[in-house]
Design a protein around this motif. Structure first.
Motif, short mmCIF file in Angstrom:
data_model
loop_
_atom_site.label_atom_id
_atom_site.label_comp_id
_atom_site.label_asym_id
_atom_site.label_seq_id
_atom_site.Cartn_x
_atom_site.Cartn_y
_atom_site.Cartn_z
N ASN A 1 0.82 -1.21 0.00
CA ASN A 1 0.00 0.00 0.00
C ASN A 1 0.86 1.27 0.00
O ASN A 1 0.53 2.26 -0.65
CB ASN A 1 -0.94 0.01 1.22
CG ASN A 1 -2.08 -0.99 1.06
OD1 ASN A 1 -2.48 -1.31 -0.06
ND2 ASN A 1 -2.60 -1.49 2.17
N LYS A 2 1.97 1.23 0.75
CA LYS A 2 2.90 2.37 0.74
C LYS A 2 3.48 2.59 -0.65
O LYS A 2 3.61 3.72 -1.11
CB LYS A 2 4.02 2.14 1.75
CG LYS A 2 3.61 2.23 3.20
CD LYS A 2 4.81 1.95 4.10
CE LYS A 2 4.41 1.91 5.56
NZ LYS A 2 5.56 1.56 6.43
N LEU A 3 3.82 1.49 -1.30
CA LEU A 3 4.38 1.58 -2.65
C LEU A 3 3.36 2.16 -3.63
O LEU A 3 3.70 3.00 -4.47
CB LEU A 3 4.83 0.19 -3.12
CG LEU A 3 5.40 0.10 -4.54
CD1 LEU A 3 6.70 0.90 -4.65
CD2 LEU A 3 5.65 -1.35 -4.93
N LEU A 4 2.12 1.72 -3.52
CA LEU A 4 1.07 2.22 -4.41
C LEU A 4 0.82 3.71 -4.18
O LEU A 4 0.59 4.46 -5.14
CB LEU A 4 -0.22 1.43 -4.19
CG LEU A 4 -0.17 -0.05 -4.61
CD1 LEU A 4 -1.44 -0.77 -4.18
CD2 LEU A 4 0.02 -0.17 -6.12
N LYS A 5 0.87 4.13 -2.93
CA LYS A 5 0.70 5.55 -2.63
C LYS A 5 1.85 6.36 -3.23
O LYS A 5 1.64 7.42 -3.82
CB LYS A 5 0.65 5.75 -1.11
CG LYS A 5 0.47 7.22 -0.71
CD LYS A 5 0.47 7.36 0.82
CE LYS A 5 0.36 8.83 1.21
NZ LYS A 5 0.42 9.03 2.68
N GLN A 6 3.05 5.85 -3.08
CA GLN A 6 4.22 6.51 -3.65
C GLN A 6 4.08 6.63 -5.16
O GLN A 6 4.38 7.67 -5.75
CB GLN A 6 5.49 5.73 -3.29
CG GLN A 6 6.77 6.31 -3.90
CD GLN A 6 7.95 5.37 -3.71
OE1 GLN A 6 7.87 4.41 -2.94
NE2 GLN A 6 9.03 5.64 -4.41
N HIS A 7 3.61 5.56 -5.80
CA HIS A 7 3.43 5.55 -7.24
C HIS A 7 2.43 6.63 -7.68
O HIS A 7 2.66 7.36 -8.64
CB HIS A 7 2.98 4.17 -7.72
CG HIS A 7 2.50 4.17 -9.13
ND1 HIS A 7 1.16 4.25 -9.47
CD2 HIS A 7 3.18 4.12 -10.30
CE1 HIS A 7 1.04 4.26 -10.78
NE2 HIS A 7 2.24 4.17 -11.31
N ARG A 8 1.30 6.71 -6.98
CA ARG A 8 0.28 7.71 -7.33
C ARG A 8 0.83 9.13 -7.22
O ARG A 8 0.59 9.98 -8.08
CB ARG A 8 -0.95 7.55 -6.43
CG ARG A 8 -1.79 6.32 -6.74
CD ARG A 8 -3.15 6.40 -6.04
NE ARG A 8 -3.03 6.50 -4.58
CZ ARG A 8 -2.95 5.45 -3.77
NH1 ARG A 8 -2.99 4.22 -4.27
NH2 ARG A 8 -2.87 5.62 -2.45
#
Length: 489
Positions: free
Chosen positions: A415-422
């Motif tokens: 989830n942290k990675l997905l937030k960073q990606h967005r």
């Protein structure tokens, strides 16, 4: 290199710039701390005394203490005087290796890293300047010295002079000159023998080789870890043989850097290169302006661009830019950036040369963020299917569990990675619309790949820098916008 000195000076100047109005006594007190910091960094006493005297003369005038930003004025004066101390009366010229074949004589004491440095310089000349290089070992005393250079030559793709036992150093040098001439080489590097200390035998041999080939450059290789001893060795070699420049080795292991700061002032000879590791590509040009910036925590944007150029192809970068301008930024793009960051020296290596980020390295380390986290993020992306990488918006609970399990991590990490990606996708889109991506590409891969053409970091829009930093790093409570991605699990 210079970590200890940089930390000390950073603390002094932080207090100075936050103080507002400054009296002459405030400046003197700060310079007393600077003096102690330089001496603890192993800078020679005469050099330190002269440096402080010049800074104090310029920094205690009314034009500084009564200016709008007196603290910053003092920092600028220190920065300029550091450059003057490292540069001397005039900037060092480029190596004189035109009109081939150009002989370059490598001299120094035994154990200074001379043979490894010879190979590093050969690789640099071959890879970065397109020179055809020949290396020759003149060390007839140290066991396997010639074989060591031959092995290094094979590793870096540079020719070495065939070994013929029983020849003197002068005979080998003459044979190298002949082969370099007949073989069409641009440069031939002569790795001379060393001794544990300077003596008549060492100097006589170096002088005989010098007279036989008349080198265009005589580079003295000295161990930076020996501090002021390195400066003394340089002074003796120059007095007896004559050197055109110095190469300081093992500077990655010296957090003080006093030898580098004293060398030019004491010997009058420029530092040409510094060795920053054992790998054959770990040799950097010593640029006084860039070094002064790094000492004062101003970063080294040119070094950052050079690293980027080494790992990123122009065509690849152009394709990425076109995608980003359209707002296209998927997990494959993110993985590519993470891979490139590791190739450029990892998070710490990149932060060390980014303007304003050097001071935050310890905070990042304390927060538990290191290159292992980058590798974990890469593992999460590798655990995705092609469809998921191309369109991470489809990732729902079941897919997330599978991906996290495949990478050996938790769903919260994903989830942290997905937030960073967005956040990075939003930033890329914004930068694309404002033309910043095109400007950055032009500076990084423009005509001649002139890294120096990039804008000065101090001239960048602070709000834009903060936005980029906040979105790339995830936004959060750490100073400077570093994010929750730095938090310990």
């Amino acid at each position: 290199m210079f970590e200890n000195l940089s930390d000390r000076l950073s603390g002094v100047f932080d207090r100075l710039t936050k103080q507002g109005a400054l009296s002459e006594e405030d400046v003197r007190a700060a310079l007393r701390e600077v003096r102690v910091a330089l001496l603890e960094a192993d800078v020679s006493l005469p050099v330190t005394r002269d440096f402080i005297k010049r800074v104090q003369k310029k920094a205690t005038g009314a034009s500084v203490t009564k200016s709008i930003t007196p603290g910053q004025q003092v920092v600028k004066i220190v920065h300029d005087e550091l450059i003057a101390m490292l540069e001397g009366d005039e900037a060092a010229e480029a190596l004189k290796i035109d009109n081939p074949p150009a002989p370059v004589l490598m001299v120094g004491l035994q154990g200074s890293g001379k043979t490894t440095t010879t190979a590093k310089l050969a690789r640099r000349l071959k890879d970065r300047e397109g020179k055809r290089v020949l290396m020759a070992s003149l060390d007839t005393n140290r066991p396997a010295a010639m074989e060591q250079l031959a092995i290094l030559g094979t590793q870096i793709g540079v020719d070495t002079l065939p070994i013929v036992k029983g020849q003197s150093a002068v005979d080998i040098a003459k044979r190298a000159k002949q082969q370099a001439t007949l073989g069409g080489y641009d440069v031939y590097l002569l790795d001379t023998a060393g001794r544990l200390h300077i003596d008549d035998v060492l100097m006589d041999e170096v002088l005989a080789v010098r007279n036989a080939v008349t080198p265009r450059e005589t580079l003295l290789v000295v161990d930076g870890l020996t501090g002021q001893d390195a400066v003394n060795v340089a002074a003796e070699f120059d007095g007896k043989v004559g050197v055109s420049g110095v190469v300081l080795t093992r500077m990655d292991g010296d957090g003080r850097g006093g030898a580098a700061l004293s060398m030019r002032a004491v010997t009058g000879k420029p530092i040409r290169f510094v060795g920053l590791g054992e790998k054959t590509d770990a040799l950097e040009v010593f640029d006084p302006k860039r070094v002064a910036g790094r000492i004062l925590g101003m970063g080294d944007i040119v070094a950052l661009v050079e690293k980027a150029q080494e790992v990123l192809e122009v065509e690849q970068a152009e394709r990425m830019m076109k995608r980003f301008q359209k707002g296209l930024f998927n997990m494959n793009d993110l993985k590519m950036q993470l891979d490139q960051m590791l190739k450029m020296g990892g998070m710490q290596g990149v932060m060390g040369v980014m303007p304003g980020m050097g001071k935050m390295q310890k905070q990042v380390e304390a927060a538990g963020f290191d290159d292992s986290m980058l590798r974990q993020q890469i593992a999460l992306i590798n655990s995705m299917t092609k469809k998921e990488r191309a369109n991470p918006a489809i990732l729902q609970a079941s897919r997330k569990k599978r991906i996290a399990k495949g990478a050996g991590l938790e769903v919260s990490d994903l989830n942290k990675l997905l937030k960073q990606h967005r956040q990075m996708a939003d930033m890329m889109k914004t930068m694309g619309k404002k033309g910043m991506l095109k400007q950055a590409m032009s500076g990084m891969f423009g005509k001649g790949k002139d890294a120096a053409a990039l804008p000065d970091p101090g001239q960048l829009d602070p709000k834009l820098v903060q936005m980029a930093e906040r979105q790339m790093m995830g936004g959060g409570s750490l100073p400077g916008g570093l994010s929750g991605m730095f938090k310990k699990k």
